[in-house]
Design a protein around this motif. Structure first.
Motif, PDB file in Angstrom:
ATOM      1  N   GLY A 100      40.081 -28.693 -12.572  1.00  0.00           N
ATOM      2  CA  GLY A 100      39.897 -29.931 -12.190  1.00  0.00           C
ATOM      3  C   GLY A 100      38.580 -30.025 -11.763  1.00  0.00           C
ATOM      4  O   GLY A 100      37.757 -31.454 -11.893  1.00  0.00           O
ATOM      5  N   ARG A 101      37.834 -29.151 -11.249  1.00  0.00           N
ATOM      6  CA  ARG A 101      36.269 -29.017 -10.929  1.00  0.00           C
ATOM      7  C   ARG A 101      35.811 -27.825 -11.315  1.00  0.00           C
ATOM      8  O   ARG A 101      36.263 -26.812 -10.792  1.00  0.00           O
ATOM      9  CB  ARG A 101      36.213 -29.343  -9.521  1.00  0.00           C
ATOM     10  N   PRO A 118      22.788 -21.167 -19.807  1.00  0.00           N
ATOM     11  CA  PRO A 118      22.525 -22.785 -20.057  1.00  0.00           C
ATOM     12  C   PRO A 118      24.004 -23.310 -20.644  1.00  0.00           C
ATOM     13  O   PRO A 118      24.244 -24.498 -20.297  1.00  0.00           O
ATOM     14  CB  PRO A 118      21.664 -22.766 -21.222  1.00  0.00           C
ATOM     15  N   ALA A 119      24.582 -22.675 -21.401  1.00  0.00           N
ATOM     16  CA  ALA A 119      26.206 -23.497 -21.869  1.00  0.00           C
ATOM     17  C   ALA A 119      26.979 -23.688 -20.669  1.00  0.00           C
ATOM     18  O   ALA A 119      27.589 -24.568 -20.706  1.00  0.00           O
ATOM     19  CB  ALA A 119      26.652 -22.337 -22.969  1.00  0.00           C
ATOM     20  N   VAL A 120      26.873 -22.995 -19.559  1.00  0.00           N
ATOM     21  CA  VAL A 120      27.777 -23.084 -18.475  1.00  0.00           C
ATOM     22  C   VAL A 120      27.046 -24.245 -17.856  1.00  0.00           C
ATOM     23  O   VAL A 120      27.927 -25.244 -17.239  1.00  0.00           O
ATOM     24  CB  VAL A 120      27.986 -21.670 -17.650  1.00  0.00           C
ATOM     25  N   LEU A 121      25.822 -24.158 -17.374  1.00  0.00           N
ATOM     26  CA  LEU A 121      25.447 -25.400 -16.598  1.00  0.00           C
ATOM     27  C   LEU A 121      25.379 -26.618 -17.448  1.00  0.00           C
ATOM     28  O   LEU A 121      25.469 -27.673 -16.648  1.00  0.00           O
ATOM     29  CB  LEU A 121      23.628 -25.160 -16.575  1.00  0.00           C
ATOM     30  N   ALA A 122      25.391 -26.656 -18.895  1.00  0.00           N
ATOM     31  CA  ALA A 122      25.767 -27.790 -19.429  1.00  0.00           C
ATOM     32  C   ALA A 122      26.812 -28.496 -19.345  1.00  0.00           C
ATOM     33  O   ALA A 122      27.304 -29.655 -19.433  1.00  0.00           O
ATOM     34  CB  ALA A 122      25.438 -27.554 -21.124  1.00  0.00           C
ATOM     35  N   ILE A 123      27.981 -27.803 -19.149  1.00  0.00           N
ATOM     36  CA  ILE A 123      29.388 -28.184 -18.992  1.00  0.00           C
ATOM     37  C   ILE A 123      29.956 -28.261 -17.735  1.00  0.00           C
ATOM     38  O   ILE A 123      31.025 -28.877 -17.373  1.00  0.00           O
ATOM     39  CB  ILE A 123      30.388 -27.440 -19.961  1.00  0.00           C
ATOM     40  N   ALA A 124      29.240 -27.877 -16.513  1.00  0.00           N
ATOM     41  CA  ALA A 124      29.795 -27.648 -15.416  1.00  0.00           C
ATOM     42  C   ALA A 124      29.598 -29.002 -14.625  1.00  0.00           C
ATOM     43  O   ALA A 124      28.923 -29.833 -14.887  1.00  0.00           O
ATOM     44  CB  ALA A 124      28.874 -26.781 -14.353  1.00  0.00           C
ATOM     45  N   ASP A 125      30.882 -29.410 -13.783  1.00  0.00           N
ATOM     46  CA  ASP A 125      30.903 -30.529 -12.848  1.00  0.00           C
ATOM     47  C   ASP A 125      29.882 -30.600 -11.992  1.00  0.00           C
ATOM     48  O   ASP A 125      29.010 -31.522 -11.634  1.00  0.00           O
ATOM     49  CB  ASP A 125      32.240 -30.778 -12.351  1.00  0.00           C
ATOM     50  N   GLU A 126      29.510 -29.405 -11.345  1.00  0.00           N
ATOM     51  CA  GLU A 126      28.409 -29.370 -10.253  1.00  0.00           C
ATOM     52  C   GLU A 126      27.884 -28.130 -10.391  1.00  0.00           C
ATOM     53  O   GLU A 126      28.369 -27.013 -11.017  1.00  0.00           O
ATOM     54  CB  GLU A 126      29.171 -29.648  -8.991  1.00  0.00           C
ATOM     55  N   VAL A 127      26.704 -27.838  -9.747  1.00  0.00           N
ATOM     56  CA  VAL A 127      26.052 -26.577  -9.531  1.00  0.00           C
ATOM     57  C   VAL A 127      25.852 -26.079  -8.215  1.00  0.00           C
ATOM     58  O   VAL A 127      25.105 -26.730  -7.625  1.00  0.00           O
ATOM     59  CB  VAL A 127      24.758 -26.674 -10.504  1.00  0.00           C
TER      60      VAL A 127
END
Length: 271
Positions: A232-233, A242-251
């Motif tokens: 859900g989040r 970078p691939a994870v940062l691109a799809i994450a809802d938040e950092v």
């Protein structure tokens, strides 16, 4: 996700642990408070079962784990594997055949016995797990493929970029198996088709009656992408790929700065 999460799932290396593979006292305390208030916390990792003790020794109590990138669901209290999704021997042999044809010089290892043991080819380059008693070399490819394996590991000294190497492997195995990576050393991790961190956690959540929309998940590497997109989040640590940062809802902040604990305190409160 608008309501308070009903379950927290976190990757271990590069996310929950600091770069020296230690868990801060702050993070351990936050996880303990969550568990005490009745919010399940699940470790979702590429690690095998045999590597979990290094984490459990730093926690107030052992936490359930989805291991081997989703292929094993483990109950540490009873030392019980609740579910396993291995690659069958004939599938292992076919995957290895395809990759030997596609990648000259590739070498393999397998995680067997629900990831409690590892077998590797003689020329497979071991890293920090080299001295474990549960690990040994095999003499022939037939021996390597003789048992079901929850993960096949592929390395090649000639392929330096892990993203490109993973793309090469995934292309060769399209429709046959899953390929991903969670390190910077050119190691590709191969699972049975459909086996991902998301699939393993989804099975566990269904078992305890938690919906995907109620899950808060943390990660840092490409093998975490299915997990973070399913939850859900999905939250990336600042040091994420970078691939994870691109799809994450938040950092959140980096693993070295207790990013997971900081975010959990924001959501659940600091007390």
């Amino acid at each position: 996700m608008e309501a308070t999460p009903r379950l927290v799932a976190s990757d271990i290396d590069g996310t929950l642990l600091r770069d020296d593979r230690t868990l801060s006292a702050h993070t351990a305390a936050v996880l303990a408070r969550l568990s005490a208030r009745g919010t399940p916390v699940v470790l979702v990792t590429g690690r095998p079962i045999r590597w979990l003790k290094l984490v459990y020794d730093q926690l107030a109590e052992p936490l359930p784990a989805v291991c081997a990138n989703g292929a094993v669901v483990y109950d540490p209290v009873n030392d019980e594997v609740l579910r396993a999704d291995p690659l069958a021997p004939e599938l292992l042999a076919e995957v290895a055949r395809r990759l030997r044809a596609e990648v000259p010089g590739v070498s393999f290892a397998v995680e067997i016995v629900d990831s409690r043991q590892m077998r590797h080819e003689v020329h497979y380059p071991l890293r920090w797990d080299a001295d474990e008693a549960a690990i040994r070399a095999v003499e022939t490819p037939e021996e390597l493929h003789s048992l079901p394996a929850v993960k096949l590991l592929a390395r090649t000294e000639g392929q330096q970029d892990p993203d490109r190497f993973t793309e090469l492997v995934a292309g060769a195995l399209a429709g046959l198996a899953e390929a991903t990576h969670s390190s910077h050393s050119g190691l590709v991790e191969i699972s049975a088709a459909g086996v991902t961190k998301a699939a393993g956690l989804a099975w566990y959540c269904h078992r305890i009656g938690v919906a995907a929309s109620q899950v808060l998940a943390f990660g840092d590497m490409p093998n975490d992408v299915p997990l973070l997109t399913w939850a859900g989040r999905g939250v990336a640590v600042a040091n994420a790929h970078p691939a994870v940062l691109a799809i994450a809802d938040e950092v959140t902040s980096a693993n070295s700065a207790d990013g997971v604990a900081t975010y959990l305190e924001k959501v659940f409160g600091a007390d």
